[in-house]
Design an enzyme around this catalytic site. Structure first.
Site, PDB file in Angstrom:
ATOM      1  CG  PHE A   5      -1.731   1.377   1.591  1.00  0.00           C
ATOM      2  CD1 PHE A   5      -1.005   1.999   2.257  1.00  0.00           C
ATOM      3  CD2 PHE A   5      -2.550   1.942   0.514  1.00  0.00           C
ATOM      4  CE1 PHE A   5      -1.450   3.410   3.075  1.00  0.00           C
ATOM      5  CE2 PHE A   5      -3.540   2.737   0.482  1.00  0.00           C
ATOM      6  CZ  PHE A   5      -2.827   4.011   1.707  1.00  0.00           C
ATOM      7  CD1 TRP A   6       2.627   2.053   4.711  1.00  0.00           C
ATOM      8  CD2 TRP A   6       2.045   3.792   3.827  1.00  0.00           C
ATOM      9  NE1 TRP A   6       0.928   2.181   5.175  1.00  0.00           N
ATOM     10  CE2 TRP A   6       1.056   3.217   5.318  1.00  0.00           C
ATOM     11  CE3 TRP A   6       1.949   4.931   3.350  1.00  0.00           C
ATOM     12  CZ2 TRP A   6       0.239   4.297   5.746  1.00  0.00           C
ATOM     13  CZ3 TRP A   6       1.053   6.037   3.849  1.00  0.00           C
ATOM     14  CH2 TRP A   6      -0.383   5.948   4.770  1.00  0.00           C
ATOM     15  CB  CYS A 140      -8.958   1.012  15.483  1.00  0.00           C
ATOM     16  SG  CYS A 140      -9.913  -1.246  16.611  1.00  0.00           S
ATOM     17  CB  SER A 147      -5.103 -10.807   7.276  1.00  0.00           C
ATOM     18  OG  SER A 147      -4.307 -10.613   8.204  1.00  0.00           O
ATOM     19  CE  LYS A 148     -13.241 -10.354   7.275  1.00  0.00           C
ATOM     20  NZ  LYS A 148     -13.575 -11.203   6.478  1.00  0.00           N
ATOM     21  NE  ARG A 149      -3.678  -5.061   1.556  1.00  0.00           N
ATOM     22  CZ  ARG A 149      -2.949  -4.857   2.273  1.00  0.00           C
ATOM     23  NH1 ARG A 149      -1.611  -5.867   3.178  1.00  0.00           N
ATOM     24  NH2 ARG A 149      -1.495  -3.940   1.618  1.00  0.00           N
ATOM     25  CB  ALA A 151      -5.178  -0.838   7.287  1.00  0.00           C
ATOM     26  CG  LEU A 389      -3.426  13.484  21.596  1.00  0.00           C
ATOM     27  CD1 LEU A 389      -4.666  14.249  21.913  1.00  0.00           C
ATOM     28  CD2 LEU A 389      -3.052  13.619  23.067  1.00  0.00           C
TER      29      LEU A 389
END
Ligand SMILES: COc1cccc(CC(=N)NC(=O)c2cccnc2OC2CCNCC2)c1
Length: 389
Positions: A5-6, A140, A147-149, A151, A389
């Site tokens: 992704f990154w 979160c 692992s369902k992608r 994020a 924070l």
């Protein structure tokens, strides 16, 4: 290491490290707002987007519970951050905040909240440039949906909503190394209640140390040493803002705080944020400031204790009182309020007091990142004036 992704995102890429020709500043230019994707990204079939109104007590409780059960744990999975509802309301509603940036994912069938990500607006100076950024936090995904992608979709969605408000940069931290940190900070802990810390496995009894010797080692006086040390009050906002702006101007990356920001982020709120200052007894000048925020941790699998009450060093400025003495007074104040541990990163000038005040190094690092903004050089922690924070 592959970062599927990154590697697709406008962030410093590992392959670019050392390329001195790449200029400091935005990596991609802004686009016309009408060209920013108007519709949310596509979620897997069973799920739907749900903007979370944290003003609503029930929704705030759902966010609290999702994080309490599924948010960041320490490396040994013995503790999990336990942000309180009131803390989350404070953290998510600074001046100029957008409700649309408090993004939840629910199961369509039963409306259960199963994922979350947030942004709040901030003005952050990088070098000589003050940039309007989103501070992204509280990413979160429920333990059962890992692992369902999910994020990457959450990150793309908060990015889209930030773009819609004509903002093109962001700041965030992570305990993992991603492309590419602007600073790599070490965290440190100062025991306040050593017996409890040892009972829960946070600390271990030192070699050739008894429990009573350990308790004696971390003992603190009952009252602060500095004359004029007191709680910050509303009337102190202008003076504290002046102190902070002068001090933070010394760091390469730091927030650009005005009086409204100081009022929100630093006025004391019980069990959320504490702030103290030194008012010179004769001149009544405000010469020093220290603060910490309250972030308890759940103790996982312990028979006697369920919570760890932790204080996290926030912003501190010492212009007349030695920083060592000021921070010792902060420790004393935290001990008086029954905190078990006082945590700090080695940012700003913290390195100068950590060892002398009996902080021990933590077992991990906290990495800082900027989204769509390249810095010529990674920063030493002492060049960083930003605490998230
Ligand atoms: C003791 O309970 C823990 C529960 C979860 C994680 C950790 C270790 C950890 N990851 N600590 C930090 O990230 C940390 C250590 C010192 C100061 N600030 C910190 O993180 C802050 C700032 C970033 N967002 C989380 C809170 C400890």
């Amino acid at each position: 290491k592959r970062h599927r992704f990154w590697e697709t995102q406008p962030v410093g890429q590992f392959k670019d490290l050392g390329d001195a020709l790449l200029p400091e500043g935005p990596i991609e230019q802004p686009i016309t707002l009408s060209k920013v994707r108007p519709d949310p990204y596509t979620l897997p079939a069973l799920y739907e987007w749900s903007t979370c109104d944290v003003d609503n007590d029930a929704t705030a409780a759902e966010v609290y519970t999702l994080l309490a059960n599924n948010y960041v744990e320490d490396d040994d999975n013995m503790f999990r951050f336990n942000y309180s509802k009131e803390f989350l309301r404070w953290a998510l509603r600074p001046p100029g905040y957008f409700k649309a940036w408090h993004i939840g994912v629910r199961v369509k069938a039963n409306k259960k909240l199963v994922a979350f990500i947030t942004g709040v607006p901030a003005r952050i100076r990088a070098g000589s440039e003050v940039v309007r950024m989103a501070e992204v936090n509280f990413l979160c995904v429920h333990k059962k949906l890992r692992s369902k992608r999910l994020a990457p979709v959450l990150i793309k969605e908060v990015t889209r909503r930030v773009h819609r408000e004509d903002m093109w940069q962001a700041a965030y931290t992570a305990g993992v190394v991603l492309p590419t940190p602007i600073a790599n900070c070490q965290y440190w802990h100062r025991s306040l209640n050593p017996k409890k810390l040892i009972d829960v496995g946070f600390s271990r009894l030192g070699a050739r140390m008894t429990m009573s010797r350990t308790i004696r080692l971390y003992k603190l006086p009952p009252l602060p040493a500095t004359p004029g040390f007191r709680n910050m009050e509303f009337r102190d906002v202008p003076a504290v803002t002046g102190l902070l702006r002068d001090y933070l101007s010394r760091f390469v990356v730091a927030p650009d705080l005005d009086e409204k920001d100081v009022e929100h982020w630093l006025l004391p709120r019980e069990d959320v944020v504490d702030s103290f200052l030194v008012e010179s007894p004769d001149s009544h000048e405000i010469t020093d400031f220290c603060s910490f925020y309250t972030l308890p941790s759940l103790v996982l699998n312990n028979a006697t204790h369920s919570n760890l009450k932790a204080a996290y060093s926030f912003y501190n400025v010492a212009t007349k009182t030695p920083l060592l003495q000021l921070m010792n007074d902060a420790l004393i104040a935290a001990k008086q309020k029954d905190y078990d541990v006082f945590n700090a990163l080695d940012v700003m000038e913290n390195e100068s007091f950590l060892k002398d005040l009996k902080f021990g190094p933590g077992d991990g690092m906290l990495h800082y990142y900027l989204y769509n903004y390249r810095l010529k050089h990674a920063l030493k922690p002492s060049e960083l004036g930003l605490v998230l924070l």
